[in-house]
Design a protein around this motif. Structure first.
Motif, PDB file in Angstrom:
ATOM      1  N   ARG A  19     -18.508  -3.289  -4.186  1.00 20.88           N
ATOM      2  CA  ARG A  19     -17.295  -3.032  -3.412  1.00 20.88           C
ATOM      3  C   ARG A  19     -16.179  -3.820  -4.083  1.00 20.88           C
ATOM      4  N   VAL A  20     -15.477  -3.161  -5.009  1.00 24.47           N
ATOM      5  CA  VAL A  20     -14.461  -3.844  -5.812  1.00 24.47           C
ATOM      6  C   VAL A  20     -13.132  -3.089  -5.868  1.00 24.47           C
ATOM      7  N   GLN A  21     -13.043  -1.967  -5.155  1.00 20.26           N
ATOM      8  CA  GLN A  21     -11.776  -1.247  -5.102  1.00 20.26           C
ATOM      9  C   GLN A  21     -11.271  -1.218  -3.668  1.00 20.26           C
ATOM     10  N   GLY A  22      -9.945  -1.289  -3.533  1.00 21.22           N
ATOM     11  CA  GLY A  22      -9.332  -1.242  -2.213  1.00 21.22           C
ATOM     12  C   GLY A  22      -9.359  -2.567  -1.468  1.00 21.22           C
ATOM     13  N   ILE A  23      -9.679  -3.657  -2.174  1.00 24.68           N
ATOM     14  CA  ILE A  23      -9.778  -4.968  -1.523  1.00 24.68           C
ATOM     15  C   ILE A  23      -8.982  -6.045  -2.256  1.00 24.68           C
ATOM     16  N   GLY A  24      -8.164  -5.644  -3.222  1.00 23.54           N
ATOM     17  CA  GLY A  24      -7.368  -6.612  -3.968  1.00 23.54           C
ATOM     18  C   GLY A  24      -8.084  -7.251  -5.136  1.00 23.54           C
ATOM     19  N   TYR A  25      -9.159  -6.622  -5.606  1.00 22.45           N
ATOM     20  CA  TYR A  25      -9.936  -7.215  -6.693  1.00 22.45           C
ATOM     21  C   TYR A  25      -9.111  -7.352  -7.971  1.00 22.45           C
ATOM     22  N   ARG A  26      -8.377  -6.299  -8.329  1.00 26.13           N
ATOM     23  CA  ARG A  26      -7.598  -6.358  -9.574  1.00 26.13           C
ATOM     24  C   ARG A  26      -6.559  -7.471  -9.534  1.00 26.13           C
ATOM     25  N   ARG A  27      -5.872  -7.620  -8.422  1.00 24.41           N
ATOM     26  CA  ARG A  27      -4.851  -8.674  -8.306  1.00 24.41           C
ATOM     27  C   ARG A  27      -5.502 -10.057  -8.387  1.00 24.41           C
ATOM     28  N   SER A  28      -6.624 -10.231  -7.702  1.00 28.10           N
ATOM     29  CA  SER A  28      -7.332 -11.515  -7.767  1.00 28.10           C
ATOM     30  C   SER A  28      -7.828 -11.801  -9.184  1.00 28.10           C
ATOM     31  N   ALA A  29      -8.320 -10.760  -9.849  1.00 28.36           N
ATOM     32  CA  ALA A  29      -8.799 -10.926 -11.230  1.00 28.36           C
ATOM     33  C   ALA A  29      -7.641 -11.291 -12.158  1.00 28.36           C
ATOM     34  N   GLN A  30      -6.506 -10.656 -11.944  1.00 27.27           N
ATOM     35  CA  GLN A  30      -5.327 -10.979 -12.754  1.00 27.27           C
ATOM     36  C   GLN A  30      -4.931 -12.441 -12.558  1.00 27.27           C
ATOM     37  N   GLN A  31      -4.897 -12.888 -11.322  1.00 27.57           N
ATOM     38  CA  GLN A  31      -4.532 -14.282 -11.034  1.00 27.57           C
ATOM     39  C   GLN A  31      -5.520 -15.248 -11.680  1.00 27.57           C
ATOM     40  N   LYS A  32      -6.810 -14.947 -11.588  1.00 31.47           N
ATOM     41  CA  LYS A  32      -7.820 -15.820 -12.193  1.00 31.47           C
ATOM     42  C   LYS A  32      -7.672 -15.843 -13.704  1.00 31.47           C
ATOM     43  N   ALA A  33      -7.508 -14.676 -14.309  1.00 34.29           N
ATOM     44  CA  ALA A  33      -7.360 -14.603 -15.767  1.00 34.29           C
ATOM     45  C   ALA A  33      -6.128 -15.378 -16.228  1.00 34.29           C
ATOM     46  N   GLU A  34      -5.024 -15.210 -15.511  1.00 29.19           N
ATOM     47  CA  GLU A  34      -3.803 -15.940 -15.872  1.00 29.19           C
ATOM     48  C   GLU A  34      -3.994 -17.442 -15.726  1.00 29.19           C
ATOM     49  N   SER A  35      -4.690 -17.867 -14.673  1.00 27.36           N
ATOM     50  CA  SER A  35      -4.919 -19.306 -14.469  1.00 27.36           C
ATOM     51  C   SER A  35      -5.795 -19.888 -15.566  1.00 27.36           C
ATOM     52  N   LEU A  36      -6.633 -19.055 -16.165  1.00 26.55           N
ATOM     53  CA  LEU A  36      -7.491 -19.494 -17.268  1.00 26.55           C
ATOM     54  C   LEU A  36      -6.797 -19.392 -18.626  1.00 26.55           C
ATOM     55  N   GLY A  37      -5.606 -18.768 -18.660  1.00 21.23           N
ATOM     56  CA  GLY A  37      -4.882 -18.612 -19.919  1.00 21.23           C
ATOM     57  C   GLY A  37      -5.361 -17.445 -20.763  1.00 21.23           C
ATOM     58  N   LEU A  38      -5.975 -16.444 -20.125  1.00 18.18           N
ATOM     59  CA  LEU A  38      -6.484 -15.278 -20.836  1.00 18.18           C
ATOM     60  C   LEU A  38      -5.418 -14.196 -20.959  1.00 18.18           C
ATOM     61  N   PRO A  58     -14.037 -19.084 -26.075  1.00 19.47           N
ATOM     62  CA  PRO A  58     -15.335 -18.850 -25.425  1.00 19.47           C
ATOM     63  C   PRO A  58     -15.437 -19.500 -24.044  1.00 19.47           C
ATOM     64  N   ASP A  59     -14.908 -20.697 -23.869  1.00 21.28           N
ATOM     65  CA  ASP A  59     -14.951 -21.354 -22.558  1.00 21.28           C
ATOM     66  C   ASP A  59     -14.141 -20.582 -21.519  1.00 21.28           C
ATOM     67  N   GLN A  60     -12.982 -20.062 -21.917  1.00 18.88           N
ATOM     68  CA  GLN A  60     -12.139 -19.310 -20.991  1.00 18.88           C
ATOM     69  C   GLN A  60     -12.822 -18.013 -20.546  1.00 18.88           C
ATOM     70  N   VAL A  61     -13.371 -17.258 -21.493  1.00 20.76           N
ATOM     71  CA  VAL A  61     -14.008 -15.988 -21.115  1.00 20.76           C
ATOM     72  C   VAL A  61     -15.301 -16.229 -20.341  1.00 20.76           C
ATOM     73  N   ASP A  62     -16.010 -17.325 -20.655  1.00 24.57           N
ATOM     74  CA  ASP A  62     -17.203 -17.676 -19.870  1.00 24.57           C
ATOM     75  C   ASP A  62     -16.826 -17.957 -18.420  1.00 24.57           C
ATOM     76  N   ALA A  63     -15.712 -18.659 -18.214  1.00 24.01           N
ATOM     77  CA  ALA A  63     -15.258 -18.973 -16.857  1.00 24.01           C
ATOM     78  C   ALA A  63     -14.894 -17.699 -16.098  1.00 24.01           C
ATOM     79  N   LEU A  64     -14.272 -16.729 -16.772  1.00 21.62           N
ATOM     80  CA  LEU A  64     -13.938 -15.465 -16.118  1.00 21.62           C
ATOM     81  C   LEU A  64     -15.204 -14.702 -15.749  1.00 21.62           C
ATOM     82  N   GLU A  65     -16.169 -14.659 -16.647  1.00 21.81           N
ATOM     83  CA  GLU A  65     -17.428 -13.975 -16.340  1.00 21.81           C
ATOM     84  C   GLU A  65     -18.101 -14.613 -15.123  1.00 21.81           C
ATOM     85  N   LEU A  66     -18.147 -15.924 -15.080  1.00 21.49           N
ATOM     86  CA  LEU A  66     -18.747 -16.629 -13.948  1.00 21.49           C
ATOM     87  C   LEU A  66     -18.020 -16.291 -12.650  1.00 21.49           C
ATOM     88  N   TRP A  67     -16.675 -16.257 -12.695  1.00 24.38           N
ATOM     89  CA  TRP A  67     -15.890 -15.885 -11.519  1.00 24.38           C
ATOM     90  C   TRP A  67     -16.241 -14.472 -11.063  1.00 24.38           C
TER      91      TRP A  67
END
Length: 98
Positions: A19-38, A58-67
Motif C-alpha cells: 500500500r504505497v499509492q494514495g497515502i503520500g508515499y512519494r512526498r515522504s520519499a522525496q523528503q527522506k531522499a532530500e534529507s539524505l542529500g540524494l 553508498p551510505d546515503q543509498v543504503d539509508a534510503l533502502e533501509l527507510w
C-alpha cells in the motif's frame, strides 16, 4: 566541503510494492531522499507500485533502502522492495516527484 565525484557514487533503483499509492508515499520519499542529500526521482507505477531512482554515496543509498523497507509514511504497508544497484550517472539535479 568535498563533493563526491559521480564515480564515487552509486545509483539505486527501488521498486516498492504494497500500500504505497494514495497515502503520500512519494512526498515522504522525496523528503527522506532530500534529507539524505540524494538526487533522482520517485514515481507511481500503473500496477500500484512506486519506483525510485536515487544517486548518492553508498551510505546515503543504503539509508534510503533501509527507510523504504522499514519506515515510509504511517499509512504505508510494504510488502516487497526490489533493489537494483549500478554506477551513478550523475545526470540528476535535486530529487523530484514524477
Amino acid at each position: 566541503m568535498n563533493v563526491p565525484k559521480a564515480s564515487e557514487k552509486e545509483c539505486i533503483i527501488l521498486t516498492i510494492s504494497g500500500r504505497v499509492q494514495g497515502i503520500g508515499y512519494r512526498r515522504s520519499a522525496q523528503q527522506k531522499a532530500e534529507s539524505l542529500g540524494l538526487t533522482g526521482w520517485v514515481a507511481n507505477l500503473e500496477n500500484g507500485d512506486v519506483r525510485m531512482v536515487a544517486e548518492g554515496t553508498p551510505d546515503q543509498v543504503d539509508a534510503l533502502e533501509l527507510w523504504c523497507r522499514n519506515s515510509g509514511p504511517r499509512m504505508a504497508r510494504i510488502d516487497r522492495v526490489e533493489v537494483v544497484r549500478q554506477q551513478a550517472s550523475g545526470v540528476f539535479v535535486g530529487f523530484v516527484i514524477r
